[in-house]
Design a protein around this motif. Structure first.
Motif: not given
Ligand code: R5P
Length: 301
Positions: A48-69
Motif C-alpha cells: 500500500m502506498i503511504a499518504p506521504v511518499a518520499m521518492l529517492y533518486r539522484s538525477l545523473d543520466h538525467p534524461n531517462r531518470k527525469l522521465v522515470e521520476v
C-alpha cells in the motif's frame, strides 16, 4: 501502514535505505522496465502506498531518470499518496542557468518547472546554483531544500588529513564553500582561476601555488564530471611541488574511465559522497539530509 514511506529505484537502494533507517520509515522499491525502443514502464510497489511518499533518486543520466521520476510520482499519486516529495541528492540541469549563447534554452528553469508540477517538495544536496539565490527562484510554487554536504565531507577528511594540508577550490565559484570547509577543519586553503573553452577544455592556474611546495593538497569541488577541471588542478598542484594530491567532491558523475585516468595521472585518491553510488562513494549524505526532511515533513517531527 505508516503515514510516511520512502520509495527508491534499484540503483539507489543502498543510500535510500540508509536514509530510511535514519528517519525510521519503511523503504520500498519502485519497479522499472525498459521496452526495446527505450521507453520506461514504472510501477509503484505492490505494498500500500503511504499518504506521504518520499521518492529517492539522484538525477545523473538525467534524461531517462527525469522521465522515470515523473512517472513514479504519478504512479505513487494514483496509488493513494497525497504528498510526493522528491529527494534527489544530485539534481541535474542546474549548470545551464542562463542562455550562454543566443537561442539556448535555460535548462535550469525548465527542469525546475517540470519538477514543481509533479512534486510537492524537492530536496537536494549542494545544487550547482551560481547565478541564482536559491532553488526557490526556479521552483517558487513548492517548498525546496538544499543542504550542504560540507559537514559530512569534513568528518570524512578529518579522519586522516595531515595538519599542513591545503584545500584547493578550482575556481572562484567554489570560494565560499572551500573556505567554509577549511574553517571546519582548521586547514589552509586557496582558490584557482579557471577558464573553460569547451566541454573538456579547461585552463586553470593557482595564483598562490608556491604555498603548496612540500605539502599535501586536497582539491574540493561540488562536481566531478569530465575530469577536465580536476586534471588541470592536479597538474598545477603537482607542478607546484605538492607531496600528495587528493580529490574530495560532493557529486561524482564521472565515468569509471575518467576516474581511472585521473588516478593514473597524478591523483592519489578520489572520494565523494554517495549521492551517486559508485567506486568513489566514501561518505553518506543521509546524515545531512535526514534533519532537513524532519523539518519538511511534519509527520516525522
Ligand atoms: C564548475 O563550476 C563545477 O564546480 C565543476 O568544477 C565542474 O562542473 C566540473 O566539471 P568537469 O569535471 O567536467 O570539469
Amino acid at each position: 501502514m505508516s503515514d510516511i514511506a520512502l520509495y527508491c529505484f534499484r540503483e539507489t537502494r543502498v543510500p535510500a535505505r540508509r536514509l530510511a533507517d535514519q528517519l525510521g520509515v519503511a523503504c520500498h522499491d519502485v519497479i522499472v522496465r525498459h521496452f526495446p525502443d527505450g521507453e520506461s514502464l514504472v510501477r509503484a510497489p505492490d505494498a500500500m502506498i503511504a499518504p506521504v511518499a518520499m521518492l529517492y533518486r539522484s538525477l545523473d543520466h538525467p534524461n531517462r531518470k527525469l522521465v522515470e521520476v515523473m512517472l513514479a510520482a504519478a504512479a505513487l499519486r494514483d496509488g493513494g499518496a497525497r504528498q510526493v516529495v522528491l529527494i534527489a541528492p544530485y539534481l541535474a540541469y542546474m549548470r545551464q542557468d542562463m542562455a550562454f549563447r543566443r537561442g539556448e534554452a535555460v535548462s535550469q528553469r525548465v527542469v525546475g518547472s517540470l519538477l514543481a508540477e509533479r512534486f510537492d517538495a524537492v530536496v537536494t544536496v549542494d545544487p550547482h546554483l551560481h547565478r541564482i539565490a536559491g532553488l526557490a527562484d526556479i521552483m517558487p510554487a513548492i517548498p525546496t531544500r538544499a543542504v550542504a554536504a560540507a559537514p559530512a565531507l569534513a568528518e570524512m577528511i578529518k579522519v586522516d588529513r595531515a595538519a599542513d594540508t591545503v584545500l584547493i577550490g578550482p575556481d572562484s565559484e567554489s570560494r565560499a564553500w572551500v573556505a567554509a570547509l577549511a574553517g571546519r577543519l582548521d586547514l589552509a586553503w586557496m582558490v584557482g582561476e579557471k577558464r573553460r573553452s569547451g566541454d573538456r577544455a579547461v585552463a586553470l592556474t593557482l595564483p598562490d601555488a608556491a604555498r603548496l611546495r612540500g605539502r599535501p593538497a586536497i582539491i574540493v569541488d561540488d562536481l566531478l564530471s569530465t575530469g577536465g577541471t580536476m586534471m588541470a588542478c592536479v597538474d598545477e598542484a603537482r607542478n607546484a611541488g605538492a607531496t600528495r594530491v587528493e580529490a574530495v567532491v560532493t557529486h561524482c558523475i564521472a565515468s569509471r574511465t575518467v576516474i581511472s585516468h585521473l588516478l593514473a595521472s597524478g591523483l592519489d585518491r578520489i572520494r565523494s559522497t554517495d549521492s551517486i553510488p559508485g567506486p568513489t562513494s566514501a561518505v553518506s549524505v543521509a546524515s545531512v539530509i535526514a534533519p532537513l526532511i524532519s523539518g519538511l515533513v511534519p509527520q516525522l517531527g
